[in-house]
Design an enzyme around this catalytic site. Structure first.
Site, PDB file in Angstrom:
ATOM      1  N   ASP A  85      -6.407   0.894   1.042  1.00  0.00           N
ATOM      2  CA  ASP A  85      -6.473   1.227   2.461  1.00  0.00           C
ATOM      3  C   ASP A  85      -7.832   0.799   3.012  1.00  0.00           C
ATOM      4  O   ASP A  85      -8.612   0.135   2.324  1.00  0.00           O
ATOM      5  CB  ASP A  85      -6.205   2.723   2.684  1.00  0.00           C
TER       6      ASP A  85
ATOM      7  N   LYS B  69       0.832  -1.197   0.000  1.00  0.00           N
ATOM      8  CA  LYS B  69       0.000   0.000   0.000  1.00  0.00           C
ATOM      9  C   LYS B  69       0.872   1.255   0.000  1.00  0.00           C
ATOM     10  O   LYS B  69       0.681   2.168  -0.817  1.00  0.00           O
ATOM     11  CB  LYS B  69      -0.926   0.008   1.220  1.00  0.00           C
TER      12      LYS B  69
END
Length: 336
Positions: A222, A204
């Site tokens: 997320d 991420k």
């Protein structure tokens, strides 16, 4: 901003109902057959139906494998809509969100890849706003990886205290700064395989840096992204890597970074975890989860956050396009 019932989802619902209706009728016709036809014959009739369904699913699965960016996952919708219908609905949602948030951008303040990398690591378990209020003091004192690598941990901890988990985050940012200094000449690498080797950096974080500092497409999965793509029934996956692959298969690679911004912005401003503002949602006609939140337009407007609710955004130094659109910069740490 829309104040309408979920017309788009009703289309999907109608098609789903037609499919269910056929099945129900089919089962009703099969019932009297049990009296006149032996059980074995009835079983034989059911076999070609199953094989036909299986045959239709094979090419869809193989096509999705080619499109998946990380792991090979089939493009399919939990709602039962066809893969083509799912792709069309997903892309239309993204187009609608692009019109609502034409100024969408990473909500972390940064001036170079190093600052974005550190800020993204610090954003775990806290808001981008709190990170943006904390990093000015950090970068003023330690502007380069070399400076932060040689920093006194206790001094860094004191600066990072407002971000929460400040001891663990101090170890991460000092550790990645040392790795950058020793292994990459003080420069943030521009490759995924190099970034994920740094302390505290996962996929991420790596995609945030690659997409926003180097212009290399990536999907940022997320908590907001995970919640919305499941709520929109783009995928049933729960593992971030599998979500990345499944959603990536629905869009061309060039859309991935902006798609991430659109989804995350919408999750922060309108489609909240506990009380989504369904009555003020611009993509309500396309959302199969419409009605999970407040549907009354006036009540829904009161749930809006950040610039959609008239409040400042998360960046102290937002892009000019955001300010031109009426967005307000966030206040510094300690401001009333």
């Amino acid at each position: 901003m829309g104040e309408h019932a979920p017309e788009g989802s009703s289309k999907t619902g109608k098609s789903a109902k037609r499919t269910v209706g056929v099945t129900e009728k089919g089962s009703k016709r099969a019932a009297p057959a049990k009296k006149s036809v032996p059980a074995k014959a009835t079983a034989k009739k059911a076999v070609p139906v199953k094989s036909a369904v299986a045959k239709k699913a094979v090419p869809v699965k193989s096509a999705a494998k080619k499109a998946a960016p990380v792991k090979k996952i089939a493009v399919r919708s939990p709602a039962g809509e066809s893969p083509t219908a799912l792709v069309r609905r997903a892309r239309r949602i993204n187009r609608e969100l692009a019109e609502v948030y034409p100024y969408a951008h990473p909500e972390l303040d940064f001036e170079n890849p190093f600052q974005l990398l550190v800020a993204t690591v610090l954003s775990a378990q806290t808001t981008d706003l709190r990170v943006n209020q904390t990093t000015p003091a950090l970068f003023a004192r330690y502007p380069t990886p070399e400076d932060l690598a040689a920093a006194n941990p206790e001094e860094v901890e004191e600066i990072l205290r407002p971000c929460g988990f400040f001891r663990a985050k101090t170890r991460s940012v000092i550790g990645l700064s040392k790795a950058l200094t020793e292994d990459f000449g003080g420069e943030v690498p521009g490759r995924l395989e190099d970034l994920v080797k740094l302390p505290g950096v996962g996929r991420k974080t790596a995609f945030v840096v690659l997409g926003n500092a180097y212009g290399r497409p990536g999907i940022t999965v997320d908590t907001h992204f995970q919640r919305l793509v499941r709520r929109w029934q783009w995928t049933e996956e729960t593992d971030p890597d599998k979500i990345e692959a499944a959603v990536g298969a629905l869009f061309p690679k060039s859309d991935w970074t902006d798609l991430s911004h659109h989804v995350i912005w919408h999750g922060r401003r309108i489609c909240h975890a506990r009380k989504p503002a369904c009555g003020a949602c611009p993509i309500a006609p396309l959302c199969p989860a419409y009605g999970e939140g407040e549907t009354d337009p006036e009540k829904a407007r009161k749930l809006l956050k950040y610039e959609k609710g008239g409040f400042p955004g998360q960046r102290l130094k937002p892009p000019q396009a955001y300010l031109d659109a009426g967005g307000k910069p966030a206040p510094p740490l300690g401001a009333a």
